[in-house]
Design a protein around this motif. Structure first.
Motif, PDB file in Angstrom:
ATOM      1  N   ILE A 256      78.739  21.293  36.105  1.00  0.00           N
ATOM      2  CA  ILE A 256      77.726  20.065  36.333  1.00  0.00           C
ATOM      3  C   ILE A 256      78.441  18.736  36.547  1.00  0.00           C
ATOM      4  O   ILE A 256      77.809  18.097  37.332  1.00  0.00           O
ATOM      5  N   LEU A 257      79.293  18.391  35.886  1.00  0.00           N
ATOM      6  CA  LEU A 257      79.809  16.774  35.897  1.00  0.00           C
ATOM      7  C   LEU A 257      80.931  16.867  37.057  1.00  0.00           C
ATOM      8  O   LEU A 257      81.022  15.695  37.600  1.00  0.00           O
TER       9      LEU A 257
ATOM     10  N   THR B  74      83.088  17.664  40.612  1.00  0.00           N
ATOM     11  CA  THR B  74      82.552  18.059  41.891  1.00  0.00           C
ATOM     12  C   THR B  74      84.028  18.794  42.586  1.00  0.00           C
ATOM     13  O   THR B  74      84.992  18.279  42.440  1.00  0.00           O
ATOM     14  N   ASP B  75      83.558  19.421  43.719  1.00  0.00           N
ATOM     15  CA  ASP B  75      84.650  20.120  44.512  1.00  0.00           C
ATOM     16  C   ASP B  75      85.445  19.261  45.384  1.00  0.00           C
ATOM     17  O   ASP B  75      86.348  19.137  45.834  1.00  0.00           O
ATOM     18  N   ARG B  76      84.686  18.067  45.733  1.00  0.00           N
ATOM     19  CA  ARG B  76      85.179  17.155  46.632  1.00  0.00           C
ATOM     20  C   ARG B  76      85.117  15.719  46.284  1.00  0.00           C
ATOM     21  O   ARG B  76      83.748  15.444  45.621  1.00  0.00           O
ATOM     22  N   PRO B  77      85.652  14.645  46.871  1.00  0.00           N
ATOM     23  CA  PRO B  77      85.335  13.215  46.060  1.00  0.00           C
ATOM     24  C   PRO B  77      84.047  12.761  46.981  1.00  0.00           C
ATOM     25  O   PRO B  77      83.633  11.956  46.145  1.00  0.00           O
ATOM     26  N   ARG B  78      83.644  12.991  48.084  1.00  0.00           N
ATOM     27  CA  ARG B  78      82.636  12.601  48.673  1.00  0.00           C
ATOM     28  C   ARG B  78      81.284  12.787  47.806  1.00  0.00           C
ATOM     29  O   ARG B  78      80.205  12.249  47.944  1.00  0.00           O
ATOM     30  N   ASP B  79      81.418  13.751  46.837  1.00  0.00           N
ATOM     31  CA  ASP B  79      80.092  14.371  45.948  1.00  0.00           C
ATOM     32  C   ASP B  79      80.262  13.702  44.765  1.00  0.00           C
ATOM     33  O   ASP B  79      79.099  14.028  44.045  1.00  0.00           O
ATOM     34  N   ALA B  80      81.211  13.050  44.548  1.00  0.00           N
ATOM     35  CA  ALA B  80      81.423  12.434  43.187  1.00  0.00           C
ATOM     36  C   ALA B  80      80.482  11.188  42.833  1.00  0.00           C
ATOM     37  O   ALA B  80      81.015  10.165  43.412  1.00  0.00           O
ATOM     38  N   LYS B  81      79.379  11.409  42.250  1.00  0.00           N
ATOM     39  CA  LYS B  81      78.236  10.301  42.237  1.00  0.00           C
ATOM     40  C   LYS B  81      78.765   9.176  41.065  1.00  0.00           C
ATOM     41  O   LYS B  81      78.588   8.186  41.075  1.00  0.00           O
ATOM     42  N   TRP B  82      80.043   9.536  40.318  1.00  0.00           N
ATOM     43  CA  TRP B  82      80.624   8.824  39.394  1.00  0.00           C
ATOM     44  C   TRP B  82      81.568   7.562  39.918  1.00  0.00           C
ATOM     45  O   TRP B  82      82.259   6.810  39.167  1.00  0.00           O
ATOM     46  N   LEU B  83      81.890   7.798  41.248  1.00  0.00           N
ATOM     47  CA  LEU B  83      82.652   6.939  41.914  1.00  0.00           C
ATOM     48  C   LEU B  83      81.769   5.811  42.782  1.00  0.00           C
ATOM     49  O   LEU B  83      80.886   6.383  43.299  1.00  0.00           O
ATOM     50  N   GLU B  84      82.359   4.808  43.125  1.00  0.00           N
ATOM     51  CA  GLU B  84      81.797   3.840  44.103  1.00  0.00           C
ATOM     52  C   GLU B  84      81.797   4.252  45.546  1.00  0.00           C
ATOM     53  O   GLU B  84      82.809   5.191  45.727  1.00  0.00           O
ATOM     54  N   ALA B  85      80.912   4.104  46.292  1.00  0.00           N
ATOM     55  CA  ALA B  85      81.077   4.310  47.768  1.00  0.00           C
ATOM     56  C   ALA B  85      82.451   4.219  48.263  1.00  0.00           C
ATOM     57  O   ALA B  85      83.123   5.104  49.209  1.00  0.00           O
ATOM     58  N   ASP B  86      82.891   2.983  48.030  1.00  0.00           N
ATOM     59  CA  ASP B  86      84.335   2.689  48.741  1.00  0.00           C
ATOM     60  C   ASP B  86      85.392   3.427  48.212  1.00  0.00           C
ATOM     61  O   ASP B  86      86.328   3.906  48.739  1.00  0.00           O
TER      62      ASP B  86
ATOM     63  N   LEU C  73      87.536  29.246  11.445  1.00  0.00           N
ATOM     64  CA  LEU C  73      88.504  28.402  12.234  1.00  0.00           C
ATOM     65  C   LEU C  73      88.586  28.681  13.542  1.00  0.00           C
ATOM     66  O   LEU C  73      88.564  27.869  14.517  1.00  0.00           O
ATOM     67  N   TYR C  74      88.442  29.934  13.852  1.00  0.00           N
ATOM     68  CA  TYR C  74      88.400  30.471  15.416  1.00  0.00           C
ATOM     69  C   TYR C  74      87.198  29.956  16.097  1.00  0.00           C
ATOM     70  O   TYR C  74      87.248  29.614  17.345  1.00  0.00           O
ATOM     71  N   ILE C  75      86.198  30.160  15.312  1.00  0.00           N
ATOM     72  CA  ILE C  75      84.646  29.856  16.008  1.00  0.00           C
ATOM     73  C   ILE C  75      84.605  28.248  16.158  1.00  0.00           C
ATOM     74  O   ILE C  75      84.156  27.969  17.252  1.00  0.00           O
ATOM     75  N   ILE C  76      85.076  27.456  15.380  1.00  0.00           N
ATOM     76  CA  ILE C  76      84.889  25.989  15.342  1.00  0.00           C
ATOM     77  C   ILE C  76      85.979  25.515  16.586  1.00  0.00           C
ATOM     78  O   ILE C  76      85.697  24.764  17.309  1.00  0.00           O
ATOM     79  N   GLU C  77      87.454  26.288  16.724  1.00  0.00           N
ATOM     80  CA  GLU C  77      87.898  25.900  17.594  1.00  0.00           C
ATOM     81  C   GLU C  77      87.669  26.232  19.145  1.00  0.00           C
ATOM     82  O   GLU C  77      87.659  25.680  20.161  1.00  0.00           O
ATOM     83  N   GLY C  78      86.738  27.283  19.232  1.00  0.00           N
ATOM     84  CA  GLY C  78      86.279  27.942  20.476  1.00  0.00           C
ATOM     85  C   GLY C  78      85.071  27.246  21.079  1.00  0.00           C
ATOM     86  O   GLY C  78      84.644  27.334  22.083  1.00  0.00           O
ATOM     87  N   ILE C  79      84.298  26.428  20.352  1.00  0.00           N
ATOM     88  CA  ILE C  79      82.993  25.934  20.564  1.00  0.00           C
ATOM     89  C   ILE C  79      83.343  24.934  21.551  1.00  0.00           C
ATOM     90  O   ILE C  79      82.602  24.767  22.683  1.00  0.00           O
ATOM     91  N   PRO C  80      84.228  23.822  21.416  1.00  0.00           N
ATOM     92  CA  PRO C  80      84.394  22.854  22.454  1.00  0.00           C
ATOM     93  C   PRO C  80      84.802  23.402  23.779  1.00  0.00           C
ATOM     94  O   PRO C  80      84.444  22.982  24.828  1.00  0.00           O
ATOM     95  N   ALA C  81      85.565  24.541  23.863  1.00  0.00           N
ATOM     96  CA  ALA C  81      86.188  25.247  25.120  1.00  0.00           C
ATOM     97  C   ALA C  81      84.884  25.591  25.875  1.00  0.00           C
ATOM     98  O   ALA C  81      84.778  25.449  27.012  1.00  0.00           O
ATOM     99  N   ILE C  82      83.921  26.102  25.077  1.00  0.00           N
ATOM    100  CA  ILE C  82      82.861  26.832  25.713  1.00  0.00           C
ATOM    101  C   ILE C  82      81.879  25.862  26.030  1.00  0.00           C
ATOM    102  O   ILE C  82      81.326  25.890  27.140  1.00  0.00           O
ATOM    103  N   ALA C  83      81.864  24.699  25.534  1.00  0.00           N
ATOM    104  CA  ALA C  83      80.917  23.499  25.863  1.00  0.00           C
ATOM    105  C   ALA C  83      81.484  22.935  27.307  1.00  0.00           C
ATOM    106  O   ALA C  83      80.749  22.522  28.018  1.00  0.00           O
ATOM    107  N   LEU C  84      82.720  22.703  26.880  1.00  0.00           N
ATOM    108  CA  LEU C  84      83.288  22.214  28.186  1.00  0.00           C
ATOM    109  C   LEU C  84      83.217  23.094  29.359  1.00  0.00           C
ATOM    110  O   LEU C  84      83.112  22.511  30.535  1.00  0.00           O
ATOM    111  N   GLY C  85      83.338  24.393  29.288  1.00  0.00           N
ATOM    112  CA  GLY C  85      83.328  25.488  30.541  1.00  0.00           C
ATOM    113  C   GLY C  85      81.719  25.486  30.949  1.00  0.00           C
ATOM    114  O   GLY C  85      81.683  25.148  32.347  1.00  0.00           O
ATOM    115  N   LEU C  86      80.870  25.047  30.175  1.00  0.00           N
ATOM    116  CA  LEU C  86      79.410  24.805  30.419  1.00  0.00           C
ATOM    117  C   LEU C  86      79.135  23.674  31.447  1.00  0.00           C
ATOM    118  O   LEU C  86      78.275  23.525  32.411  1.00  0.00           O
ATOM    119  N   LEU C  87      79.949  22.667  31.033  1.00  0.00           N
ATOM    120  CA  LEU C  87      79.514  21.225  31.362  1.00  0.00           C
ATOM    121  C   LEU C  87      80.402  21.031  32.745  1.00  0.00           C
ATOM    122  O   LEU C  87      80.102  20.014  33.325  1.00  0.00           O
TER     123      LEU C  87
END
Length: 283
Positions: free
Chosen positions: A31-32, A34-46, A14-28
């Motif tokens: 990567i996904l 950004t610190d600033r909006p201007r670096d967010a590639k998933w937003l349109e330029a405007d 139970l502890y392992i299964i609950e901990g895996i998503p937190a670890i995965a999100l911590g690693l991602l």
């Protein structure tokens, strides 16, 4: 069903299964996100340009009100007030976990899987409510009002759950669901207030202090409930105490923040500055 797999007991899995998503999100996250909006590639330029300009305008408006360094966030009076208010909210949150097993047990004899589905119900309803309630708080800007109403709903739900249990366990579950809606519905508009009040490094330190001091309620409230139960021999006294914590916190939050910029966005000069950047995008 995982008990014995790879030599581990079920509770260990139970502890392992609950901990895996937190670890995965911590690693991602690095990567996904950004610190600033201007670096967010998933937003349109405007969108990037508008968000950058809006944040710059808000920062400029808030910078006129005082210091915003790390230590300023810890010393700010608003940080201490919101820490105390969050303490009251967290005390009430304990009531949900306290009463859930009692109500589920009263509903009948269920398997472990069935208990899991029953416990899921209040949280599932609360998740839907939180989405729409938080959007409404953003749209109206009435953060203090939304947080306070949610806390009152949570307090009423706790009392209803406690006193309806001997009458009808299903009605008690309805009360508990209302409590879950109120508790989780209050968190987003409440925490958005210290976030709006502080800026820069002061926001980081201030929010950390609010969370740290506020979460002490989760340590203290079980002791208070235990003392009340020993003194009265009833769980209802503990629920009344937790409900009272929520209702007092609701009133205090509303009285303190309703006429402050962070509690009502229409009073925030930063909102006016953002509207000047692009009125169509500021509700």
């Amino acid at each position: 069903q995982m008990d014995g797999v790879m030599g581990l007991q079920g509770w260990q899995w139970l502890y392992i299964i609950e901990g895996i998503p937190a670890i995965a999100l911590g690693l991602l996250t690095p990567i996904l996100m950004t610190d600033r909006p201007r670096d967010a590639k998933w937003l349109e330029a405007d969108e990037r340009n508008w968000l950058t300009a809006t944040m710059d305008a808000e920062l400029a408006a808030k910078s006129q009100s005082g210091k915003h360094n790390f230590m300023a966030g810890l010393k700010d009076k608003r940080t201490l007030v919101y820490s105390a208010l969050y303490f009251g909210l967290v005390c009430g949150i304990y009531g949900l976990g306290l009463w859930m097993p009692t109500i589920v047990a009263a509903l009948g004899k269920f398997s472990t899987a069935e208990v899991g589905f029953i416990v899921f119900i209040p949280y599932a309803v609360a998740a839907v409510f939180v989405y729409f309630w938080s959007k409404r708080a953003d749209r109206t800007g009435k953060r203090a009002w939304h947080a306070s109403v949610s806390m009152v709903l949570a307090g009423v739900g706790l009392v209803a759950a406690g006193y309806l249990l001997p009458v009808n366990p299903f009605l008690a579950m309805v009360g508990l669901t209302l409590s879950a809606m109120g508790i989780y519905g209050a968190i987003a508009p409440f925490l958005s207030m210290p976030s709006a009040a502080l800026t820069g490094a002061a926001a980081a330190s201030g929010l950390a202090l609010v969370n740290s001091l506020g979460n002490l309620g989760g340590f203290i409230s079980p002791y208070a409930v235990g003392l009340l139960k020993d003194a009265t021999g009833s769980n209802q006294s503990g629920l009344l105490f937790l409900s009272l914590c929520l209702c007092i916190t609701a009133v205090a939050t509303y009285l303190y923040a309703r006429r402050r910029p962070e509690g009502d966005a229409s009073l925030d000069p930063a909102v006016a500055a953002a509207a000047a950047v692009d009125p169509a995008k500021v509700s």
